[in-house]
Design a protein around this motif. Structure first.
Motif, PDB file in Angstrom:
ATOM      1  N   MET A 183     -50.439  -4.997 -23.116  1.00  0.00           N
ATOM      2  CA  MET A 183     -50.225  -5.081 -21.737  1.00  0.00           C
ATOM      3  C   MET A 183     -48.893  -5.732 -21.370  1.00  0.00           C
ATOM      4  O   MET A 183     -48.668  -7.185 -21.741  1.00  0.00           O
ATOM      5  CB  MET A 183     -51.405  -5.571 -21.000  1.00  0.00           C
ATOM      6  CG  MET A 183     -52.635  -4.992 -20.909  1.00  0.00           C
ATOM      7  SD  MET A 183     -52.295  -3.646 -19.744  1.00  0.00           S
ATOM      8  CE  MET A 183     -52.178  -4.576 -18.173  1.00  0.00           C
ATOM      9  N   THR A 219     -47.838  -6.191 -18.413  1.00  0.00           N
ATOM     10  CA  THR A 219     -47.914  -6.627 -16.890  1.00  0.00           C
ATOM     11  C   THR A 219     -48.654  -8.022 -16.731  1.00  0.00           C
ATOM     12  O   THR A 219     -49.007  -8.441 -15.767  1.00  0.00           O
ATOM     13  CB  THR A 219     -48.734  -5.456 -16.338  1.00  0.00           C
ATOM     14  OG1 THR A 219     -49.870  -5.260 -16.881  1.00  0.00           O
ATOM     15  CG2 THR A 219     -47.911  -4.520 -15.910  1.00  0.00           C
ATOM     16  N   ALA A 224     -46.783 -10.538 -14.923  1.00  0.00           N
ATOM     17  CA  ALA A 224     -46.509 -10.458 -13.339  1.00  0.00           C
ATOM     18  C   ALA A 224     -48.353 -10.792 -12.767  1.00  0.00           C
ATOM     19  O   ALA A 224     -48.319 -11.243 -11.956  1.00  0.00           O
ATOM     20  CB  ALA A 224     -46.441  -9.122 -13.177  1.00  0.00           C
ATOM     21  N   ALA A 225     -49.265 -10.435 -13.629  1.00  0.00           N
ATOM     22  CA  ALA A 225     -50.694 -10.470 -13.056  1.00  0.00           C
ATOM     23  C   ALA A 225     -50.903 -12.000 -12.839  1.00  0.00           C
ATOM     24  O   ALA A 225     -51.356 -12.504 -12.039  1.00  0.00           O
ATOM     25  CB  ALA A 225     -51.602  -9.858 -13.872  1.00  0.00           C
ATOM     26  N   ALA A 229     -48.966 -13.457 -10.028  1.00  0.00           N
ATOM     27  CA  ALA A 229     -49.636 -12.891  -8.617  1.00  0.00           C
ATOM     28  C   ALA A 229     -50.715 -13.758  -8.363  1.00  0.00           C
ATOM     29  O   ALA A 229     -51.068 -14.263  -7.190  1.00  0.00           O
ATOM     30  CB  ALA A 229     -50.089 -11.169  -8.451  1.00  0.00           C
ATOM     31  N   PRO A 252     -46.948   0.954 -11.377  1.00  0.00           N
ATOM     32  CA  PRO A 252     -46.779  -0.108 -12.423  1.00  0.00           C
ATOM     33  C   PRO A 252     -47.291  -1.492 -11.786  1.00  0.00           C
ATOM     34  O   PRO A 252     -47.270  -2.244 -12.718  1.00  0.00           O
ATOM     35  CB  PRO A 252     -45.326   0.106 -12.849  1.00  0.00           C
ATOM     36  CG  PRO A 252     -44.923   1.249 -12.220  1.00  0.00           C
ATOM     37  CD  PRO A 252     -45.517   1.707 -11.074  1.00  0.00           C
ATOM     38  N   PRO A 261     -51.758  -3.296 -11.789  1.00  0.00           N
ATOM     39  CA  PRO A 261     -52.563  -4.378 -12.725  1.00  0.00           C
ATOM     40  C   PRO A 261     -52.470  -5.755 -11.919  1.00  0.00           C
ATOM     41  O   PRO A 261     -53.527  -6.364 -11.619  1.00  0.00           O
ATOM     42  CB  PRO A 261     -51.655  -4.449 -13.991  1.00  0.00           C
ATOM     43  CG  PRO A 261     -51.186  -3.181 -14.086  1.00  0.00           C
ATOM     44  CD  PRO A 261     -50.908  -2.699 -12.824  1.00  0.00           C
ATOM     45  N   SER A 262     -51.207  -6.233 -11.548  1.00  0.00           N
ATOM     46  CA  SER A 262     -51.230  -7.327 -10.926  1.00  0.00           C
ATOM     47  C   SER A 262     -51.857  -7.381  -9.449  1.00  0.00           C
ATOM     48  O   SER A 262     -52.535  -8.403  -9.191  1.00  0.00           O
ATOM     49  CB  SER A 262     -49.891  -8.311 -10.777  1.00  0.00           C
ATOM     50  OG  SER A 262     -49.075  -7.210  -9.990  1.00  0.00           O
ATOM     51  N   ASP A 263     -51.789  -6.426  -8.850  1.00  0.00           N
ATOM     52  CA  ASP A 263     -52.294  -6.194  -7.497  1.00  0.00           C
ATOM     53  C   ASP A 263     -53.730  -6.036  -7.703  1.00  0.00           C
ATOM     54  O   ASP A 263     -54.744  -6.799  -6.707  1.00  0.00           O
ATOM     55  CB  ASP A 263     -51.801  -4.816  -6.801  1.00  0.00           C
ATOM     56  CG  ASP A 263     -50.556  -4.728  -6.113  1.00  0.00           C
ATOM     57  OD1 ASP A 263     -49.893  -5.758  -6.212  1.00  0.00           O
ATOM     58  OD2 ASP A 263     -49.986  -3.879  -5.711  1.00  0.00           O
ATOM     59  N   VAL A 311     -55.535  -7.699  -9.970  1.00  0.00           N
ATOM     60  CA  VAL A 311     -56.054  -9.118 -10.048  1.00  0.00           C
ATOM     61  C   VAL A 311     -56.088 -10.054  -8.729  1.00  0.00           C
ATOM     62  O   VAL A 311     -56.983 -10.523  -8.533  1.00  0.00           O
ATOM     63  CB  VAL A 311     -55.201  -9.646 -11.176  1.00  0.00           C
ATOM     64  CG1 VAL A 311     -55.350 -11.246 -11.203  1.00  0.00           C
ATOM     65  CG2 VAL A 311     -55.357  -9.188 -12.449  1.00  0.00           C
ATOM     66  N   ALA A 312     -54.851  -9.700  -8.089  1.00  0.00           N
ATOM     67  CA  ALA A 312     -54.800 -10.447  -6.856  1.00  0.00           C
ATOM     68  C   ALA A 312     -56.001 -10.195  -5.789  1.00  0.00           C
ATOM     69  O   ALA A 312     -56.719 -10.812  -5.012  1.00  0.00           O
ATOM     70  CB  ALA A 312     -53.447 -10.421  -6.254  1.00  0.00           C
ATOM     71  N   GLU A 324     -54.623   0.075 -19.441  1.00  0.00           N
ATOM     72  CA  GLU A 324     -53.479   1.300 -19.165  1.00  0.00           C
ATOM     73  C   GLU A 324     -53.314   2.064 -20.420  1.00  0.00           C
ATOM     74  O   GLU A 324     -53.566   1.723 -21.582  1.00  0.00           O
ATOM     75  CB  GLU A 324     -52.155   0.497 -19.118  1.00  0.00           C
ATOM     76  CG  GLU A 324     -50.980   1.408 -18.567  1.00  0.00           C
ATOM     77  CD  GLU A 324     -49.975   1.751 -19.773  1.00  0.00           C
ATOM     78  OE1 GLU A 324     -49.959   1.192 -20.943  1.00  0.00           O
ATOM     79  OE2 GLU A 324     -49.385   2.656 -19.582  1.00  0.00           O
TER      80      GLU A 324
END
Lengths: 151, 60
Positions: free
Chosen positions: A1, A3, A6-7, A10, B26, B29-31, B33-34, B48
């Motif tokens: 992964m 990402t 970024a995760a 965030a 893309p 994933p962070s969205d 988690v948030a 993914e």
């Protein structure tokens, strides 16, 4: 992964926002083009999805988006091929405003701008919650839990 | 707009029920988690495969 970073970032930001108690988003939309309206609506509806209180204060050219005529014209900022690409991915500005309202986003119209453009409440779309001035906006936005952005 | 759709759908579920979301964004994933951190609905899966992102949220 790829990402993961970024995760992590965030979630750190969100943690920070929680500690600071940022629970409300107050956006000022001063431009009437759909290129400004889409990001504003995305932020506001996402704030609602995250359980935040969300407000949009429409002022100057942004007020055009609160009239049916202005909404149609707002897409003119994009070339036709881009309009098509946007239509494939997002609702129209009109439908998006409706969705935002359904999701609980508060829609404020700017009183001095109405005077300037010769608008009355009857000219505005029915999503508008109220017509307020700068002082009322600042009173909302000065809350310690408020995050404010000018677009 | 996967988060918006997921947030609407999860409100129709009850505690312990799961929602599977497939997305091609893309940033998803962070969205997600948030979203999970902020709303308290646990994110049980986050994977993914071939450009498709799969998430499983559990209603808190």
């Amino acid at each position: 992964m790829t990402t993961g970073v970024a995760a992590g970032r965030a979630s750190e930001t969100i943690e920070h926002a929680k500690q600071e108690g940022k629970k409300s988003l107050f956006l000022v939309l001063s431009k009437g083009g759909a290129d400004m309206a889409y990001p504003t609506l995305i932020l506001a509806t996402t704030a609602r999805a995250l359980g935040m209180d969300a407000h949009i204060y429409f002022t100057f050219w942004g007020m055009q988006l609160l009239t049916s005529e202005g909404r149609k014209k707002s897409m003119d900022v994009f070339p036709p091929e881009m309009q098509k690409a946007i239509a494939a991915k997002f609702p129209t500005i009109e439908a998006f405003m409706h969705q935002a309202k359904e999701a609980g986003v508060h829609i404020h119209a700017c009183s001095p701008t109405m005077d300037m453009f010769g608008l009355t409440k009857a000219n505005l779309v029915n999503e508008v919650d109220d017509v307020i001035g700068a002082s009322t906006y600042l009173e909302f936005a000065a809350r310690p839990d408020a995050l404010t952005l000018f677009i | 707009m996967p988060i918006l759709k997921a947030s609407q759908m999860i409100e129709t579920l009850h505690t312990g029920q799961k929602l599977e979301v497939l997305a091609d964004d893309p940033a998803a994933p962070s969205d997600f988690v948030a979203f999970s951190k902020r709303t308290g609905h646990p994110l049980r899966e986050n994977a993914e495969s071939g450009g498709t992102y799969r998430f499983v949220l559990e209603h808190k």
